[in-house]
Scaffold this active site. Structure first.
Site, PDB file in Angstrom:
ATOM      1  N   ASP A  56     -63.572 -89.203  58.659  1.00 33.29           N
ATOM      2  CA  ASP A  56     -63.044 -88.404  59.745  1.00 33.29           C
ATOM      3  C   ASP A  56     -63.704 -87.036  59.642  1.00 33.29           C
ATOM      4  OD1 ASP A  56     -61.163 -87.493  61.788  1.00 33.29           O
ATOM      5  OD2 ASP A  56     -60.129 -86.476  60.147  1.00 33.29           O
ATOM      6  N   ASP A 103     -62.587 -83.622  61.556  1.00 37.34           N
ATOM      7  CA  ASP A 103     -61.625 -82.519  61.537  1.00 37.34           C
ATOM      8  C   ASP A 103     -60.500 -82.789  60.540  1.00 37.34           C
ATOM      9  OD1 ASP A 103     -63.031 -81.239  63.652  1.00 37.34           O
ATOM     10  OD2 ASP A 103     -61.995 -82.509  65.106  1.00 37.34           O
ATOM     11  N   THR A 162     -59.153 -76.886  63.559  1.00 34.27           N
ATOM     12  CA  THR A 162     -58.662 -75.738  64.324  1.00 34.27           C
ATOM     13  C   THR A 162     -58.133 -76.147  65.691  1.00 34.27           C
ATOM     14  OG1 THR A 162     -60.879 -75.345  65.195  1.00 34.27           O
ATOM     15  CG2 THR A 162     -60.273 -74.160  63.179  1.00 34.27           C
ATOM     16  N   GLY A 163     -57.872 -77.413  65.891  1.00 34.74           N
ATOM     17  CA  GLY A 163     -57.480 -77.896  67.213  1.00 34.74           C
ATOM     18  C   GLY A 163     -58.704 -78.494  67.875  1.00 34.74           C
ATOM     19  N   HIS A 220     -62.711 -90.378  74.533  1.00 33.85           N
ATOM     20  CA  HIS A 220     -61.643 -90.767  75.455  1.00 33.85           C
ATOM     21  C   HIS A 220     -60.309 -90.137  75.094  1.00 33.85           C
ATOM     22  CE1 HIS A 220     -64.589 -94.174  75.267  1.00 33.85           C
ATOM     23  NE2 HIS A 220     -64.641 -93.831  76.538  1.00 33.85           N
ATOM     24  N   CYS A 246     -59.276 -97.345  75.370  1.00 35.82           N
ATOM     25  CA  CYS A 246     -60.596 -97.770  74.917  1.00 35.82           C
ATOM     26  C   CYS A 246     -60.480 -98.524  73.586  1.00 35.82           C
ATOM     27  CB  CYS A 246     -61.502 -96.547  74.741  1.00 35.82           C
ATOM     28  SG  CYS A 246     -60.925 -95.435  73.442  1.00 35.82           S
ATOM     29  N   LYS A 252     -59.578 -94.115  67.339  1.00 41.00           N
ATOM     30  CA  LYS A 252     -58.854 -94.508  66.126  1.00 41.00           C
ATOM     31  C   LYS A 252     -57.367 -94.557  66.436  1.00 41.00           C
ATOM     32  CE  LYS A 252     -60.740 -91.085  63.809  1.00 41.00           C
ATOM     33  NZ  LYS A 252     -61.034 -90.123  62.742  1.00 41.00           N
ATOM     34  N   ASP A 273     -57.425 -87.641  57.294  1.00 40.71           N
ATOM     35  CA  ASP A 273     -56.207 -86.873  57.055  1.00 40.71           C
ATOM     36  C   ASP A 273     -55.037 -87.278  57.937  1.00 40.71           C
ATOM     37  OD1 ASP A 273     -57.546 -85.812  59.341  1.00 40.71           O
ATOM     38  OD2 ASP A 273     -56.420 -83.944  59.131  1.00 40.71           O
TER      39      ASP A 273
END
Length: 183
Positions: free
Chosen positions: A13, A15, A22-23, A96, A102, A106, A131
Site C-alpha cells: 500500500d 499512503d 495526509t488524506g 475508482h 470495479c 482494494k 495499514d
C-alpha cells in the site's frame, strides 16, 4: 543444477505504509516518506523481493486529484528511492470511487492480478503490507500473507485480521524476512 524458487513479491500500500497519509495527496511536494519506510524497502530488496505498489486513489474519481498529479507524485516517490537502489516493478492504481463496483479497488484483487500477469509471479507467495483492513482483505482475496503496519490495537481491530503486524515497514520487513518481532 538446483531448481530456484520463483521471486517473491512485496505488495505495498502507498499512503500510510510508504508515505505519510495526509488524506488526498494531490501535490508531489507533500510526499513524505514514513519513518522506517526507506529501511524496510531496502531490506525487502536486499532479501530479493520484487516490489509492487497497490494503491486505491479514489481522489481521482472524486475530482480531488488530477491523474497527471498522481503520476508526478509517483515520479517523486521513485526519485526519492532510486538513489537507495529501490525500484518498483509496478505501480498499480485504482482510480475508482467506492460506489463504482470495479474489480481493482482494494480489497478486490484486480490490481494484484494485473501485476501478477505482467510480472509472472504467484500472488499466493506474495506478502501484502498495508495499514488498513482493505489491505488485509486484498491479501485474503489473493491468498497472500497479510502484514498490518500500525499498532497492536489496529491489528486487533482489523477485519480481516492480519497474519502479522509491525509499527513500521522496516519492522514488518524484518518480521517477514527473519522472524524478528516488533520492538
Amino acid at each position: 543444477m538446483p531448481e530456484t524458487q520463483p521471486r517473491r513479491y512485496a505488495l505495498l500500500d502507498r499512503d500510510g505504509t510508504i508515505n505519510l497519509d495526509t488524506g488526498y495527496l494531490a501535490d508531489p511536494a507533500g510526499f513524505e516518506l514514513l519513518p522506517g519506510a526507506l529501511a524496510g524497502l531496502k531490506r525487502l530488496v536486499a532479501a530479493g523481493f520484487g516490489l509492487v505498489v497497490v494503491t486505491n486513489q479514489s481522489g481521482i474519481a472524486r475530482g480531488l486529484i488530477r491523474p497527471e498529479a498522481l503520476e508526478a507524485i509517483h515520479e517523486r516517490m521513485c526519485q526519492l528511492l532510486a538513489p537507495h537502489g529501490i525500484r518498483f516493478d509496478a505501480i498499480e492504481i485504482c482510480p475508482h470511487g467506492p460506489e463504482e463496483g470495479c474489480d481493482c479497488r482494494k480489497p478486490s484483487p484486480g490490481m494484484v492480478r494485473r501485476a501478477a500477469a505482467r510480472l509472472g509471479f504467484d500472488p499466493t507467495r506474495a506478502v501484502v503490507f498495508g495499514d488498513k483492513p482493505s489491505d488485509m482483505g486484498l491479501a485474503r482475496a489473493v491468498g497472500a500473507m497479510a502484514v498490518l503496519i500500525g499498532d497492536e490495537a489496529a491489528a486487533g481491530a482489523s477485519e480481516p485480521a492480519p497474519d502479522l503486524w509491525a509499527p513500521d515497514l522496516d519492522a514488518a520487513a524484518r518480521l517477514v524476512i527473519d522472524g524478528t518481532p516488533p520492538a
